[in-house]
Design an enzyme around this catalytic site. Structure first.
Site, PDB file in Angstrom:
ATOM      1  N   ASP A  38       1.059  -1.280   0.076  1.00 51.16           N
ATOM      2  CA  ASP A  38      -0.151  -0.054   0.266  1.00 51.16           C
ATOM      3  C   ASP A  38       0.911   1.355  -0.054  1.00 51.16           C
ATOM      4  O   ASP A  38       2.036   1.173   0.547  1.00 51.16           O
ATOM      5  CB  ASP A  38      -0.898  -0.082   1.525  1.00 51.16           C
ATOM      6  CG  ASP A  38      -1.451   1.344   1.892  1.00 51.16           C
ATOM      7  OD1 ASP A  38      -2.037   1.691   0.995  1.00 51.16           O
ATOM      8  OD2 ASP A  38      -1.263   1.804   2.741  1.00 51.16           O
ATOM      9  N   ASP A 225      -1.633  -0.766   5.966  1.00 49.50           N
ATOM     10  CA  ASP A 225      -1.879  -0.129   7.361  1.00 49.50           C
ATOM     11  C   ASP A 225      -3.349   0.371   7.344  1.00 49.50           C
ATOM     12  O   ASP A 225      -3.590   0.825   8.536  1.00 49.50           O
ATOM     13  CB  ASP A 225      -0.894   1.061   7.459  1.00 49.50           C
ATOM     14  CG  ASP A 225      -1.203   2.421   6.833  1.00 49.50           C
ATOM     15  OD1 ASP A 225      -1.520   2.152   5.492  1.00 49.50           O
ATOM     16  OD2 ASP A 225      -1.253   3.258   7.446  1.00 49.50           O
ATOM     17  N   ASP A 229      -6.875  -1.454   3.575  1.00 48.12           N
ATOM     18  CA  ASP A 229      -6.094  -2.791   3.318  1.00 48.12           C
ATOM     19  C   ASP A 229      -6.553  -3.857   3.777  1.00 48.12           C
ATOM     20  O   ASP A 229      -6.110  -5.001   3.416  1.00 48.12           O
ATOM     21  CB  ASP A 229      -4.804  -2.359   3.707  1.00 48.12           C
ATOM     22  CG  ASP A 229      -4.089  -1.197   3.225  1.00 48.12           C
ATOM     23  OD1 ASP A 229      -4.303  -1.069   1.855  1.00 48.12           O
ATOM     24  OD2 ASP A 229      -3.538  -0.194   3.651  1.00 48.12           O
TER      25      ASP A 229
END
Ligand code: ADP
Ligand code: MG
Length: 280
Positions: A38, A225, A229
């Site tokens: 990410d 995080d 996600d």
């Protein structure tokens, strides 16, 4: 698996600041051949700052008031740029992966990305291409585009080294982000990633994981995080959460990094490999 090797492996990981949930994860991590990262908060510091607001100060104040209802790093950055008491937002609707909607002081507001502006029925006439490395967030007030914010979120200094170390182990690195194309490509270029996907919603992150699982010879790890996600962390063969992130990310992941350092992903893989060698 000898219990001693597993204890040694988990202990070594813990000393590095890596929490490994179970034995399976410890045995699986060294078979990872592709890592999907990410962007915001994972490869970047996740503490964006407001570089510039294009619009009336009064509208920035309304936008910041709305952002009180969001836990997104971009929301925190906009809030930090306004140091006064703000009215409370009402009828909040968080659009995960695109922004936030609600009422402030009698106005119906949308603050978020291009996709959200489309939803708000707003035509983006100006300011569509943000400068390189900048995340641009638009604001609609009562159906009208009234401003946009340019926010900068620098890459973590350790990110490039993490990608290089993975490459040295013949492991590919990918970026999947909800952010716009320009911001995502800029990060990918700076880090030398194998590929990058922009404007991906949470469900789209899962699809990317599955796609790579189908393509690559080994296992696929996802590192993230955010709330956005979590589904992808669950779908990956190895889900890795940044300990600095959202609670739900850590609950879903099988590995949690106690320091927000992407190089720990490499350490986790190395420790897994060493443990596996001992076990065999
Ligand atoms: P990433 O995948 O990079 O962590 P997110 O999925 O959390 O990003 O967000 C994707 C995009 O949605 C952001 O780049 C931003 O344009 C927009 N966005 C999400 N939440 C907010 C918010 N609270 N305020 C403004 N924009 C937001
Ligand atoms: Mg994130």
């Amino acid at each position: 698996a000898t219990p001693a090797a597993v204890v040694t492996g988990t202990g070594a990981a813990a000393r590095h600041g890596i929490l490994i949930r179970d034995i399976e994860t410890l045995q699986r991590a060294h078979r990872v051949r592709a890592v999907i990262f990410d962007k915001t908060g994972t490869l970047t510091q996740g503490r964006p700052s407001l570089d510039q607001w294009h619009g009336d100060a009064a509208d920035l104040r309304l936008a910041a008031a709305l952002q009180q209802g969001s836990e997104h790093p971009l929301a925190r950055a906009m809030l930090a740029a306004v140091d006064e008491t703000l009215p409370q937002p009402e009828d909040l609707k968080v659009h995960v992966g695109s922004g936030i909607e609600g009422r402030v002081a009698g106005h119906h507001l949308f603050v978020g990305n291009q996709a959200l502006m489309q939803r708000a029925g707003v035509v983006l006439s100006g300011g569509i291409t943000a400068p390189a490395g900048v995340t641009r967030v638009w604001m609609a007030r009562d159906g009208e585009l009234v401003g946009w914010a340019d926010l900068a979120d620098p890459l973590r200094p350790e990110s490039a080294a993490a990608v290089a170390a993975l490459r040295a182990r013949h492991i590919t690195s990918w970026l999947v982000s909800g952010d716009a194309r320009a911001a995502v490509d800029h990060a990918a270029e700076q880090l030398g990633l194998d590929g990058a996907f922009a404007q991906v919603l949470p469900a789209g992150k899962v699809e990317r994981v599955q796609q790579l699982q189908a393509q690559s010879a080994g296992l696929v790890a996802m590192v993230g995080d955010g709330v956005n996600d979590a589904p992808a962390l669950a779908a990956a063969d190895v889900g890795i959460a940044m300990g600095s992130g959202a609670e739900v990310a850590m609950e879903t992941a099988s590995i949690t990094l106690m320091r927000p350092d992407p190089r720990l992903v490499v350490d986790a893989i190395d420790i897994s490999a060493a443990t596996w060698r001992t076990i065999r």
